[in-house]
Motif scaffolding. Structure first.
Motif, short mmCIF file in Angstrom:
data_model
loop_
_atom_site.label_atom_id
_atom_site.label_comp_id
_atom_site.label_asym_id
_atom_site.label_seq_id
_atom_site.Cartn_x
_atom_site.Cartn_y
_atom_site.Cartn_z
N ARG A 105 0.81 -1.12 -0.09
CA ARG A 105 -0.01 -0.23 0.13
C ARG A 105 0.71 1.30 -0.10
NH1 ARG A 105 -2.45 -4.13 1.37
NH2 ARG A 105 -4.89 -4.17 1.84
N LEU A 106 1.87 1.24 0.72
CA LEU A 106 2.85 2.23 0.86
C LEU A 106 3.69 2.70 -0.42
CD1 LEU A 106 4.59 1.86 4.35
CD2 LEU A 106 3.03 3.61 3.58
N GLY A 107 3.60 1.81 -1.14
CA GLY A 107 4.41 1.78 -2.90
C GLY A 107 3.49 2.80 -3.55
N ALA A 108 2.27 3.07 -3.26
CA ALA A 108 1.30 3.87 -3.98
C ALA A 108 1.60 5.21 -3.65
CB ALA A 108 -0.17 3.31 -3.87
N PHE A 109 2.25 5.59 -2.55
CA PHE A 109 2.55 7.03 -1.95
C PHE A 109 3.86 7.19 -2.41
CE2 PHE A 109 -1.05 5.24 0.92
CZ PHE A 109 -1.67 6.44 0.89
N ALA A 110 4.56 6.65 -2.91
CA ALA A 110 5.93 7.10 -3.40
C ALA A 110 6.68 7.49 -2.30
CB ALA A 110 5.79 8.13 -4.48
N VAL A 111 6.88 6.60 -1.26
CA VAL A 111 7.75 6.67 0.14
C VAL A 111 8.77 5.87 -0.01
CG1 VAL A 111 6.24 8.03 1.33
CG2 VAL A 111 6.42 5.75 1.68
N ASP A 112 9.82 6.26 0.51
CA ASP A 112 11.12 5.02 0.74
C ASP A 112 10.52 4.23 1.88
OD1 ASP A 112 12.65 6.23 -1.41
OD2 ASP A 112 13.69 7.68 -0.07
N ILE A 113 10.80 2.89 1.57
CA ILE A 113 10.54 1.97 2.53
C ILE A 113 11.73 1.16 3.03
CG2 ILE A 113 9.01 -0.24 2.94
CD1 ILE A 113 7.34 0.69 0.62
N ALA A 114 11.94 0.82 4.28
CA ALA A 114 12.77 -0.06 4.84
C ALA A 114 12.17 -1.03 5.78
CB ALA A 114 13.99 0.80 5.52
N TYR A 115 13.07 -1.95 6.37
CA TYR A 115 12.29 -2.82 7.46
C TYR A 115 13.38 -3.46 8.35
CZ TYR A 115 13.80 -7.16 4.93
OH TYR A 115 14.59 -8.29 4.59
N HIS A 116 12.76 -3.82 9.64
CA HIS A 116 13.57 -4.78 10.57
C HIS A 116 12.85 -5.81 10.77
CE1 HIS A 116 15.40 -6.18 13.98
NE2 HIS A 116 14.31 -6.07 14.73
N GLY A 117 13.43 -7.12 10.71
CA GLY A 117 13.26 -8.34 11.21
C GLY A 117 14.45 -9.00 11.56
N ARG A 118 14.10 -10.21 12.29
CA ARG A 118 15.07 -11.14 12.79
C ARG A 118 16.01 -11.50 11.93
NH1 ARG A 118 11.31 -15.48 15.75
NH2 ARG A 118 10.08 -15.24 13.81
N THR A 119 15.54 -11.68 10.40
CA THR A 119 16.80 -11.90 9.74
C THR A 119 16.25 -11.09 8.26
OG1 THR A 119 15.29 -13.80 8.87
CG2 THR A 119 17.05 -14.13 10.48
N GLN A 120 17.52 -11.15 7.30
CA GLN A 120 17.15 -10.50 6.27
C GLN A 120 16.15 -11.37 5.22
OE1 GLN A 120 20.60 -8.72 4.15
NE2 GLN A 120 19.41 -7.76 2.74
N GLN A 121 15.04 -10.87 4.56
CA GLN A 121 14.38 -11.92 3.87
C GLN A 121 14.80 -11.92 2.46
OE1 GLN A 121 10.21 -11.54 4.23
NE2 GLN A 121 10.45 -10.45 6.10
N GLN A 122 14.90 -13.17 1.66
CA GLN A 122 15.47 -13.30 0.47
C GLN A 122 14.36 -12.68 -0.65
OE1 GLN A 122 18.54 -14.24 -0.68
NE2 GLN A 122 19.01 -14.29 1.72
N GLY A 123 14.68 -12.38 -1.66
CA GLY A 123 13.84 -11.57 -2.53
C GLY A 123 12.83 -10.66 -2.04
N VAL A 124 13.25 -9.62 -1.06
CA VAL A 124 12.56 -8.61 -0.67
C VAL A 124 13.52 -7.39 -1.05
CG1 VAL A 124 12.01 -7.29 1.51
CG2 VAL A 124 11.23 -9.63 1.23
#
Length: 324
Positions: A166-185
Motif C-alpha cells: 500500500r505504501l508503494g502507491a504513496f511513493a515513499v521510501d520503505i525499509a524494514y527490520h526483522g529477525r533476519t533479512q528476507q530473500q527476494g525482498v
C-alpha cells in the motif's frame, strides 16, 4: 475419517474462552459440544474438553487451565497473535495451537495506512474542529505530511508486506527490520529496531507480542526516530514501552503517534488521552464484519481439521511438530 460437522457423528467437546462474534458462536455450536468458560464449567465437564476456541479476551491461557483439561488436544486462537497463550506450556503438554494467519492481513494493513494518514494529517482533530464550530472563526492549522518521508516497517510478515504494498502507491521510501533479512525482498533491511529508527522518520510496528518483543520500542528507539518522527503501532501494546512513549510525546522527542493497541487494554492512560498529538483506536485492526467472520470461519476450520485429519492449516511454528 470422521466429520465433526455431520450431526450423526459424535461431536468433540470444545471450550470457548470468551464470547466471539455471533456467527462464529453459531458455527462452533453446530460443529461441537460447546462449553463456555464464563459459565464456570465444573471439572467433570472440563475433563471432557478436547479443543479450545481461544482469544485475547479470555485473558492468559496457560498451565493452570491445562491441568483442568487433561484431554485437551488443540487450541484454535481467534487472531494471528497468540501471546495470550503460554505456548511453551501448551507444547510441553502436546497441545497443538493454531491461529488465523493470512485471513486478516489486508484488513489490518488498511487500518495501519488509515491510522498513519489520520495521525500525520490530523484527521480526527480536523473533524473535531468542524464539529465544534471553529471553522467559522479560524482556519485549521497546517498539518505535517507523508511526502518525502522514509517509512520503516518493524516486522515484515504477511501484514507488514501488505502495508508495504500500500505504501508503494504513496511513493515513499520503505525499509524494514526483522529477525533476519528476507530473500527476494527489495527493501533495505536493518538488523535492529534502533538502526531502523535512525534511518527513518516513520515506524509502523507489526511484530507479534510476547517476551521477545516486549518494549522493543523503547526510549532509545523513540529518540532515534527524532522530533519529526511518527510511531504507528497496530501489533501489541507491550511492544512499546508505554511510559517512554508518553514521555516522548509530551516532550516532543517524537512528533506524533497513532495507536491501535495499549499495554493494559481496555485501559488507556489518562496521560495518553490528554495529548493532542496522538490518535487512539480501540484495537480494531481486524475489526470489520467481513474479516471477523472470516477469522471465525478459519478458527472453526482449524478445529474441524484437527479432529478430522490431525492436520489443521494454521498450526503455529512452536507446535508444528505435534501435528499430523
Amino acid at each position: 475419517m470422521t466429520d465433526p460437522l455431520r450431526p450423526d457423528v459424535l461431536r468433540p467437546d470444545v471450550l470457548i474462552g470468551a464470547a466471539l462474534p455471533p456467527v462464529t458462536m453459531a458455527a462452533l455450536e453446530r460443529a461441537f459440544t460447546v462449553h463456555r468458560l464464563w459459565d464456570n464449567p465444573g471439572d467433570d465437564a472440563l475433563a471432557q474438553v478436547r479443543g479450545m476456541a481461544a482469544s485475547t479476551l479470555a485473558g492468559p491461557i496457560g498451565a493452570a487451565l491445562f491441568e483442568r483439561m487433561p484431554a485437551l488436544e488443540v487450541i484454535a486462537n481467534f487472531g494471528v497473535g497468540y501471546d495470550n497463550i503460554d505456548i511453551a506450556a501448551a507444547a510441553a503438554r502436546g497441545i497443538v495451537v493454531t491461529n488465523t494467519a493470512g485471513v486478516l492481513d489486508e484488513e489490518v494493513a488498511d487500518l495501519a495506512i488509515g491510522l498513519l494518514l489520520a495521525t500525520l494529517r490530523r484527521i480526527p482533530a480536523g473533524d473535531r474542529f468542524v464539529r465544534d464550530g471553529h471553522w467559522t472563526d479560524a482556519s485549521f492549522p497546517l498539518s505535517p505530511s507523508l511526502r518525502g518521508r522514509r517509512v520503516g516497517i518493524v516486522g515484515l510478515g504477511g501484514i507488514g508486506k501488505a502495508i508495504a504494498r500500500r505504501l508503494g502507491a504513496f511513493a515513499v521510501d520503505i525499509a524494514y527490520h526483522g529477525r533476519t533479512q528476507q530473500q527476494g525482498v527489495g527493501y533495505p533491511w536493518y538488523p535492529t529496531a534502533l538502526a531502523l529508527a535512525q534511518a527513518c522518520d516513520v515506524l509502523i510496528v507489526v511484530v507479534p507480542g510476547g517476551a521477545q518483543t516486549r518494549h522493543m520500542i523503547d526510549a532509545d528507539v523513540l529518540a532515534a526516530l527524532g522530533a519529526d518522527g511518527v510511531l504507528i503501532n497496530v501489533s501489541r501494546g507491550t511492544v512499546a514501552n508505554e511510559d517512554a512513549l508518553i514521555a516522548a510525546l509530551q516532550k516532543g522527542t517524537i512528533l506524533a503517534a497513532g495507536l491501535d493497541v495499549f499495554a493494559h487494554e481496555p485501559h488507556v492512560p489518562e496521560a495518553l488521552r490528554a495529548l493532542d498529538n496522538v490518535v487512539l483506536l480501540p484495537h480494531v485492526g481486524s475489526g470489520s464484519v467481513v474479516t471477523r467472520a472470516a477469522m471465525g470461519q478459519a478458527m472453526v476450520g482449524n478445529l474441524s481439521a484437527w479432529f478430522a485429519t490431525r492436520q489443521p492449516p494454521n498450526v503455529v511454528p512452536e507446535t508444528r511438530h505435534l501435528a499430523g
